[in-house]
Design a protein around this motif. Structure first.
Motif, PDB file in Angstrom:
ATOM      1  N   UNK A  29       5.806  -4.192   1.391  1.00 55.59           N
ATOM      2  CA  UNK A  29       7.076  -4.334   1.215  1.00 55.59           C
ATOM      3  C   UNK A  29       7.883  -4.179   2.558  1.00 55.59           C
ATOM      4  N   UNK A  30       9.022  -4.780   2.452  1.00 56.81           N
ATOM      5  CA  UNK A  30       9.715  -4.428   3.797  1.00 56.81           C
ATOM      6  C   UNK A  30      10.940  -3.460   3.682  1.00 56.81           C
ATOM      7  N   UNK A  31      11.046  -2.729   4.482  1.00 54.69           N
ATOM      8  CA  UNK A  31      12.198  -1.553   4.253  1.00 54.69           C
ATOM      9  C   UNK A  31      13.249  -1.727   5.398  1.00 54.69           C
ATOM     10  N   UNK A  32      14.541  -1.984   4.682  1.00 52.26           N
ATOM     11  CA  UNK A  32      15.720  -1.980   5.827  1.00 52.26           C
ATOM     12  C   UNK A  32      16.104  -0.628   6.098  1.00 52.26           C
ATOM     13  N   UNK A  50       7.896  -3.623   8.177  1.00 56.80           N
ATOM     14  CA  UNK A  50       6.943  -3.800   7.313  1.00 56.80           C
ATOM     15  C   UNK A  50       6.164  -2.737   6.842  1.00 56.80           C
ATOM     16  N   UNK A  51       5.867  -2.326   5.459  1.00 55.13           N
ATOM     17  CA  UNK A  51       5.098  -1.155   4.969  1.00 55.13           C
ATOM     18  C   UNK A  51       3.920  -1.620   4.281  1.00 55.13           C
ATOM     19  N   UNK A  52       2.709  -1.104   4.522  1.00 55.63           N
ATOM     20  CA  UNK A  52       1.534  -1.298   3.787  1.00 55.63           C
ATOM     21  C   UNK A  52       1.188  -0.018   3.010  1.00 55.63           C
ATOM     22  N   UNK A  57      -1.588   5.024  -4.760  1.00 56.09           N
ATOM     23  CA  UNK A  57      -0.233   4.973  -4.254  1.00 56.09           C
ATOM     24  C   UNK A  57       0.416   3.432  -4.248  1.00 56.09           C
ATOM     25  N   UNK A  58      -0.355   2.645  -4.073  1.00 55.74           N
ATOM     26  CA  UNK A  58      -0.008   1.238  -3.826  1.00 55.74           C
ATOM     27  C   UNK A  58       0.398   0.653  -5.180  1.00 55.74           C
ATOM     28  N   UNK A  94       3.090  -2.821  11.667  1.00 59.74           N
ATOM     29  CA  UNK A  94       3.522  -2.435  10.513  1.00 59.74           C
ATOM     30  C   UNK A  94       3.225  -0.837  10.279  1.00 59.74           C
ATOM     31  N   UNK A  95       4.026  -0.237   9.350  1.00 61.41           N
ATOM     32  CA  UNK A  95       3.481   1.168   9.030  1.00 61.41           C
ATOM     33  C   UNK A  95       2.543   1.258   7.944  1.00 61.41           C
ATOM     34  N   UNK A  96       1.497   1.941   8.023  1.00 62.48           N
ATOM     35  CA  UNK A  96       0.576   2.090   6.847  1.00 62.48           C
ATOM     36  C   UNK A  96       1.034   3.636   6.373  1.00 62.48           C
ATOM     37  N   UNK A  97       1.578   3.208   5.163  1.00 57.35           N
ATOM     38  CA  UNK A  97       2.118   4.564   4.541  1.00 57.35           C
ATOM     39  C   UNK A  97       1.052   5.623   3.976  1.00 57.35           C
TER      40      UNK A  97
END
Length: 150
Positions: A29-32, A50-52, A57-58, A94-97
């Motif tokens: 998903x994309x985070x603003x 962008x977040x992955x 948790x996904x 991207x950020x891998x959460x």
């Protein structure tokens, strides 16, 4: 070395859940995220990141969060390169959460998801603000100097 990212923002679209060939869940998903200052016109700008999210948790994110919902994301920044269909090299950051927390929606809960779900840990949090153990009930707190760490 340290690669740590902490973000709080709103989803710009509903999360997209997919599965790898091995059956591992992955959601993106994309985070603003608003910048902490205003531009010359006095308006706040935002970064779109962008977040992955992987595995259980996904699935939680895909099931409980919708566009517009505020979340907190902890993870690491990952930069990868690939070649697109036109043969051009593309660089993606991207950020891998590691952890996604679903933040309160404030009010009706109409921003999607389950307003009490805290994400990541798989448990429900049905407490409301009146159950706050730290709420001021008007009585003094009885703490001796021996209880203080300083």
């Amino acid at each position: 070395m340290l690669n740590r990212v902490v973000l709080i923002g709103r989803l710009t679209w509903d999360p997209e859940l997919r599965y790898t060939a091995n059956g591992v869940a992955v959601t993106s998903f994309r985070l603003a995220v608003e910048r902490p200052f205003t531009n010359q016109q006095g308006e706040r700008e935002a970064d779109f990141i962008d977040i992955v999210v992987w595995r259980q948790q996904a699935e939680n994110v895909a099931n409980y969060v919708k566009k517009g919902r505020m979340v907190a994301v902890e993870g690491r920044l990952q930069v990868r390169n690939y070649e697109n269909q036109e043969g051009r090299k593309v660089r993606v950051a991207e950020v891998v959460a590691d952890n996604v927390r679903f933040l309160p929606t404030g009010g009706s809960g109409g921003q999607g998801g389950n307003p009490g779900y805290e994400g990541g840990n798989g448990f429900q949090n049905d407490r409301n603000s009146s159950d706050d153990p730290f709420a001021d009930d008007g009585k003094p707190i009885d703490i001796s100097d021996d209880d203080l760490p300083f």
